[in-house]
Design a protein around this motif. Structure first.
Motif, PDB file in Angstrom:
ATOM      1  N   GLY A 195      66.952 -30.895-117.231  1.00 43.97           N
ATOM      2  CA  GLY A 195      67.889 -30.738-116.124  1.00 43.97           C
ATOM      3  C   GLY A 195      67.514 -29.579-115.217  1.00 43.97           C
ATOM      4  N   LEU A 196      67.194 -28.442-115.810  1.00 44.43           N
ATOM      5  CA  LEU A 196      66.821 -27.271-115.014  1.00 44.43           C
ATOM      6  C   LEU A 196      65.475 -27.478-114.313  1.00 44.43           C
ATOM      7  N   ALA A 197      64.515 -28.065-115.027  1.00 45.53           N
ATOM      8  CA  ALA A 197      63.187 -28.266-114.440  1.00 45.53           C
ATOM      9  C   ALA A 197      63.239 -29.247-113.277  1.00 45.53           C
ATOM     10  N   LEU A 198      63.986 -30.333-113.418  1.00 45.55           N
ATOM     11  CA  LEU A 198      64.088 -31.307-112.337  1.00 45.55           C
ATOM     12  C   LEU A 198      64.807 -30.712-111.136  1.00 45.55           C
ATOM     13  N   SER A 199      65.813 -29.903-111.396  1.00 47.38           N
ATOM     14  CA  SER A 199      66.528 -29.252-110.294  1.00 47.38           C
ATOM     15  C   SER A 199      65.582 -28.379-109.481  1.00 47.38           C
ATOM     16  N   ASN A 200      64.759 -27.589-110.158  1.00 52.36           N
ATOM     17  CA  ASN A 200      63.783 -26.746-109.460  1.00 52.36           C
ATOM     18  C   ASN A 200      62.720 -27.581-108.757  1.00 52.36           C
ATOM     19  N   HIS A 201      62.290 -28.645-109.438  1.00 54.73           N
ATOM     20  CA  HIS A 201      61.201 -29.464-108.901  1.00 54.73           C
ATOM     21  C   HIS A 201      61.620 -30.148-107.601  1.00 54.73           C
ATOM     22  N   PHE A 202      62.741 -30.823-107.631  1.00 52.74           N
ATOM     23  CA  PHE A 202      63.187 -31.526-106.430  1.00 52.74           C
ATOM     24  C   PHE A 202      63.753 -30.567-105.389  1.00 52.74           C
ATOM     25  N   GLY A 203      64.201 -29.388-105.835  1.00 47.00           N
ATOM     26  CA  GLY A 203      64.709 -28.411-104.887  1.00 47.00           C
ATOM     27  C   GLY A 203      63.643 -27.853-103.972  1.00 47.00           C
ATOM     28  N   SER A 204      62.391 -27.866-104.445  1.00 46.84           N
ATOM     29  CA  SER A 204      61.283 -27.352-103.626  1.00 46.84           C
ATOM     30  C   SER A 204      60.515 -28.458-102.926  1.00 46.84           C
ATOM     31  N   MET A 205      61.079 -29.666-102.933  1.00 44.13           N
ATOM     32  CA  MET A 205      60.393 -30.829-102.365  1.00 44.13           C
ATOM     33  C   MET A 205      60.304 -30.718-100.852  1.00 44.13           C
ATOM     34  N   ASP A 206      59.145 -31.130-100.325  1.00 39.33           N
ATOM     35  CA  ASP A 206      58.947 -31.181 -98.881  1.00 39.33           C
ATOM     36  C   ASP A 206      58.999 -32.644 -98.444  1.00 39.33           C
ATOM     37  N   ASP A 207      57.868 -33.232 -98.166  1.00 40.00           N
ATOM     38  CA  ASP A 207      57.813 -34.646 -97.814  1.00 40.00           C
ATOM     39  C   ASP A 207      57.481 -35.468 -99.058  1.00 40.00           C
ATOM     40  N   ALA A 208      58.126 -36.625 -99.178  1.00 34.70           N
ATOM     41  CA  ALA A 208      57.832 -37.522-100.290  1.00 34.70           C
ATOM     42  C   ALA A 208      56.539 -38.268-100.007  1.00 34.70           C
ATOM     43  N   SER A 209      55.514 -38.000-100.821  1.00 34.86           N
ATOM     44  CA  SER A 209      54.220 -38.642-100.592  1.00 34.86           C
ATOM     45  C   SER A 209      53.435 -38.686-101.892  1.00 34.86           C
TER      46      SER A 209
ATOM     47  N   PRO B 125      54.409 -12.453-127.290  1.00 36.82           N
ATOM     48  CA  PRO B 125      54.896 -11.115-126.934  1.00 36.82           C
ATOM     49  C   PRO B 125      55.375 -10.971-125.489  1.00 36.82           C
ATOM     50  N   ASN B 126      54.760 -11.683-124.555  1.00 37.02           N
ATOM     51  CA  ASN B 126      55.179 -11.519-123.164  1.00 37.02           C
ATOM     52  C   ASN B 126      56.331 -12.437-122.776  1.00 37.02           C
ATOM     53  N   ARG B 127      56.966 -13.074-123.752  1.00 40.07           N
ATOM     54  CA  ARG B 127      58.126 -13.911-123.497  1.00 40.07           C
ATOM     55  C   ARG B 127      59.394 -13.168-123.908  1.00 40.07           C
ATOM     56  N   ASP B 128      60.298 -12.997-122.965  1.00 45.13           N
ATOM     57  CA  ASP B 128      61.590 -12.399-123.264  1.00 45.13           C
ATOM     58  C   ASP B 128      62.385 -13.367-124.138  1.00 45.13           C
ATOM     59  N   PRO B 129      63.094 -12.882-125.153  1.00 51.19           N
ATOM     60  CA  PRO B 129      63.891 -13.785-125.996  1.00 51.19           C
ATOM     61  C   PRO B 129      65.011 -14.493-125.245  1.00 51.19           C
ATOM     62  N   THR B 130      65.341 -14.012-124.054  1.00 52.32           N
ATOM     63  CA  THR B 130      66.462 -14.590-123.313  1.00 52.32           C
ATOM     64  C   THR B 130      66.005 -15.142-121.967  1.00 52.32           C
ATOM     65  N   THR B 131      66.835 -16.008-121.422  1.00 49.02           N
ATOM     66  CA  THR B 131      66.656 -16.491-120.058  1.00 49.02           C
ATOM     67  C   THR B 131      68.021 -16.907-119.527  1.00 49.02           C
ATOM     68  N   THR B 132      68.082 -17.166-118.245  1.00 48.82           N
ATOM     69  CA  THR B 132      69.311 -17.651-117.606  1.00 48.82           C
ATOM     70  C   THR B 132      68.921 -18.817-116.704  1.00 48.82           C
ATOM     71  N   PRO B 133      69.902 -19.605-116.267  1.00 51.55           N
ATOM     72  CA  PRO B 133      69.553 -20.692-115.332  1.00 51.55           C
ATOM     73  C   PRO B 133      68.868 -20.180-114.072  1.00 51.55           C
ATOM     74  N   GLU B 134      69.190 -18.967-113.655  1.00 52.95           N
ATOM     75  CA  GLU B 134      68.591 -18.417-112.431  1.00 52.95           C
ATOM     76  C   GLU B 134      67.149 -17.961-112.657  1.00 52.95           C
ATOM     77  N   THR B 135      66.822 -17.498-113.856  1.00 52.13           N
ATOM     78  CA  THR B 135      65.466 -17.009-114.136  1.00 52.13           C
ATOM     79  C   THR B 135      64.608 -18.041-114.866  1.00 52.13           C
ATOM     80  N   PHE B 136      65.142 -19.249-115.042  1.00 50.10           N
ATOM     81  CA  PHE B 136      64.421 -20.301-115.758  1.00 50.10           C
ATOM     82  C   PHE B 136      63.086 -20.598-115.082  1.00 50.10           C
TER      83      PHE B 136
END
Length: 794
Positions: free
Chosen positions: A635-649, A292-303
């Protein structure tokens, strides 16, 4: 980035590959890679099980090294005549493993280490650290000082074995261990799918490059228009699909099987993206029903990467990419490599002729019990699945199951087909029962010290709230579509058969959406029965008719699990209803189905000599669309994941140093202390937050840790300890404090922000036997000398 750690662990896995190959080749001698894709986990199991036994008396580096040398000697003896392996197949195994290993290490390096929110990292890391400090097994529970761990720790023991063999600190061992489990699973999926596919005749021709390129181009353009994602999110999987379908059948199946496990997602993300652009899709998703708390829609920006794993209303529908991206070192992720070993042993039994009775007996009563026992220790939730795969492998093999037991075989009635099928099932279940008994014996120390102690808090229950149509299709639709198309393709003669199959699929969806069954006054939606039931029945029938191979056994196994959890589940104290059951079982279904998924997609994307170009293009288009759809999430998850990357460790302490530097410094000081001295700290009454960091990050046991201990120890035992801590920290009476310090054999008292927030901490520095041992601006750690504490009356 700790490149030295990466190299050491990669070399360890290559050694495991070499050591495990003589064993794996005995199990799968006719596989294209001679079992090399399963050699690493095989070697790891062979080291871990003896270590579990020896560890009851002593555990540490020299114990692990000694056991490893014994396994190495046994491997050398088995390989004394040489092990013939095709160089290309061996190279494929090394390449697939290395790519998967590097991929997950990159994900881990981009993450912030071990943190408490969003998963079980504090639990998993604490168990690993506790094992590395332990002098015997089971290790002490880092959240319940003085008591042994009551949790399936076999996978963590494997990680600890790797850490001890490579000389890696726990803080750096967490990530390469996780990457290794992932890479072994991906490699296993590749090897098993390619082995199964190589056994089939026909379907050998790859798709023409011109056809594949045209189809991939159309799918890429359609994805851009329909989903609104960045061009690279669509073009990369389209290019991957093009490359895959133009390979040989064996490689095609292996690559697509590895993709299905290692990178594919469910259909939640592409359908929700499409729903944002097409109102009728949005309305259909809303009507079919998701959480119920999941909207039926999403966008690349709200992913949000979490949404796709949380659409089932009363459960967690994780899939591998989400789980490994989230980064827990948890049982359901570490157990996949062992599950694939079970599949490999089942495949070996399936391919063994009936006349080789002793080999079949050795597989089911020798190999499988060791693997099943290992599964008990790694992820107890998967143990019934291991038994199910065993029973199905025996029941659906060409060899008559009763021939395992000559006395039974003499009286077996094979005059009627129905009687023969029943006998197959009965004997398969009996064999699985015997495997269960032998498995418990193989890992008896774990059964006695852990399993039997914690089993009382769980019991079966029946008739849960069912899964809704929308959730079911979004979660399982990728595989259901692939299997339905594959099974129809095995028997379809022309377009009329496909039309009938299409109408049957529509009818099944309509039936599942509209028909409810009432049992004992409880209404049951028939979604799983209507959609997975025909897949199960068709796979069983076609396997018995030899129209499909071992992939049919795995399709049946997964479909049976999906249907089973709609009627029965396991109640535990962790989460209400069947929440945990859905979580753990769906993860197993995805793993099991990834192998036949690769086989099915490889077959559908093939050029058949008897087929026209249009039919070949249609099958290829179907495969490419599924691959692209299942890749959008990644593709979207990796973009967000590496986009928030700080130091590689790969440092597990990274998050602690970034967010709580003063506490991290104190944790570093404590982490240098040898063994498992007991500490006190504030109880973790708000789990998945920064609670009990000292014990969780060091493995040094605290008197009362996270409140999850009530699940294993009971409420009374846990809250008694919490009451003791309340007195210990606040009392002004040195005698009372001394009594409690002695009661719990405490060596260090931790006083940090959480302790000061909970208690008005008494000044104890002037009391006999208690003195500050470490202090900074936030944390004071008192050392306790029990012999110097004030005297107390007995």
């Amino acid at each position: 980035m700790e490149y030295g750690v990466v190299v050491r662990w990669w070399l360890l896995y290559q050694v495991l590959l070499v050591v495990g190959l003589p064993f794996a080749s005995r199990v799968l001698p006719d596989a294209p890679d001679r079992g090399a894709s399963l050699a690493m986990p095989a070697a790891l199991v062979l080291v871990t099980v003896p270590t579990l036994w020896v560890g009851q008396y002593a555990f540490g580096t020299w114990v692990v090294v000694g056991v490893a040398l014994a396994v190495l000697a046994a491997s050398a003896w088995l390989a004394r005549g040489g092990v013939e392996v095709d160089r290309r197949a061996y190279g494929e195994v090394v390449a697939v493993f290395s790519v998967a290993f590097a991929f997950l290490l990159a994900l881990q390096a981009a993450d912030q280490g071990v943190y408490p929110g969003g998963g079980e990292k504090f639990l998993d890391f604490g168990i690993l650290q506790s094992l590395l400090r332990a002098d015997r097994l089971p290790p002490q529970d880092m959240w319940f000082a003085g008591e042994r761990l009551i949790y399936y720790y076999g996978g963590h023991l494997m990680a600890a074995v790797g850490a001890l063999l490579t000389g890696t600190e726990g803080r750096y061992a967490y990530s390469p261990a996780l990457a290794g489990f992932y890479a072994m699973a991906v490699t296993g999926a590749y090897g098993l799918a390619s082995t199964i596919a190589s056994a089939r005749s026909g379907d050998d021709e790859p798709v023409r490059q011109s056809t594949a390129l045209s189809v991939a181009g159309v799918a890429f353009a359609a994805a851009l228009v329909a989903l609104g994602v960045s061009w690279w999110v669509a073009i990369v999987p389209a290019a991957f699909a093009f490359a895959a379908v133009t390979q040989s059948r064996r490689v095609r199946a292996g690559v697509l099987g590895a993709f299905a496990f290692g990178f594919a997602s469910n259909l939640v993300t592409p359908v929700r993206l499409l729903a944002a652009k097409v109102p009728v899709v949005r309305d259909a998703v809303a009507a079919a029903g998701i959480q119920p708390n999941r909207d039926p829609t999403t966008t690349p920006e709200t992913f949000d990467m979490w949404h796709a794993s949380r659409v089932v209303e009363n459960g967690i529908n994780e899939f591998p990419l989400f789980a490994y991206l989230n980064g827990d070192l948890h049982g359901h992720m570490m157990s996949v490599a062992v599950l694939f070993l079970v599949v490999g042993a089942g495949l070996a039994y399936y391919r063994t002729p009936e006349g080789e009775r002793w080999r079949r007996r050795a597989l089911v009563f020798g190999v499988l019990p060791v693997l099943a026992g290992t599964m008990l220790t790694v992820n107890t939730w998967s143990f019934p699945t291991v038994l199910g795969v065993t029973a199905l492998s025996v029941a659906l093999a060409d060899a008559r199951p009763a021939s395992l037991f000559p006395v039974v075989d003499r009286y077996a009635d094979r005059s009627l087909a129905v009687a023969d099928e029943v006998q197959r099932v009965v004997v398969g279940v009996v064999v699985a029962g015997l495997v269960a008994v032998l498995a418990a014996a193989a890992v008896w120390p774990f059964v006695w010290n852990v399993l039997l102690v914690g089993a009382s808090s769980r019991h079966p229950a029946f008739l849960p709230d069912p899964t809704r149509l929308g959730s079911f299709l979004l979660v399982h639709g990728l595989f259901l579509a692939a299997f339905a198309a594959y099974l129809v393709a095995r028997v379809a003669r022309d377009w009329r058969d496909w039309a009938i199959a299409g109408l049957a699929a529509v009818a099944a969806v309509a039936f599942g959406a509209s028909f409810d069954l009432t049992v004992a006054g409880v209404g049951l939606d028939m979604v799983a029965v209507a959609l997975a039931g025909p897949i199960l029945g068709a796979a069983w029938l076609l396997r018995r008719r030899r129209t499909v191979g071992y992939e049919g056994v795995l399709v049946v196994a997964g479909a049976g699990l999906v249907i089973l959890v709609e009627f029965a589940y396991l109640v535990d104290n962790a989460l209400s209803g069947r929440f945990n059951t859905i979580f753990k079982v769906y993860a197993q279904v995805w793993a099991l189905w990834s192998i036949p998924g690769g086989v099915a997609l490889a077959s559908l994307a093939a050029r058949r000599p008897s087929a026209d170009r249009l039919r070949s293009a249609a099958g290829t288009a179907f495969v490419v669309v599924l691959v692209v759809s299942a890749s959008v999430y990644g593709g979207l998850a990796l973009s967000n994941h590496f986009g928030s990357m700080d130091d590689a460790s790969l440092d597990g302490f990274e998050d602690a140093h970034d967010r709580y530097p003063a506490q991290a410094d104190a944790i570093e000081w404590l982490n240098d202390k040898p063994g498992q001295p007991h500490i006190t700290s504030a109880p973790g009454l708000e789990p998945y937050t920064w609670q009990n960091p000292a014990s969780s990050l060091t493995g040094i046991p605290t008197v009362a840790g996270w409140i999850q201990e009530t699940i294993y120890r009971g409420d009374e035992a846990y809250w008694t300890r919490v009451s003791d801590l309340d007195i210990l920290y606040e009392t002004e009476d040195p005698v009372s404090r001394a009594v409690l310090l002695r009661k719990h054999d405490v060596e260090y008292v931790w006083v940090g922000p959480l302790e000061r927030e909970r208690w008005d901490v008494a000044e104890m520095a002037d009391e006999p036997g208690i003195a500050p041992a470490y202090r900074n601006e936030e944390v004071t750690v008192y050392a306790v000398n029990e012999t110097e504490l004030v005297e107390t009356r007995n």
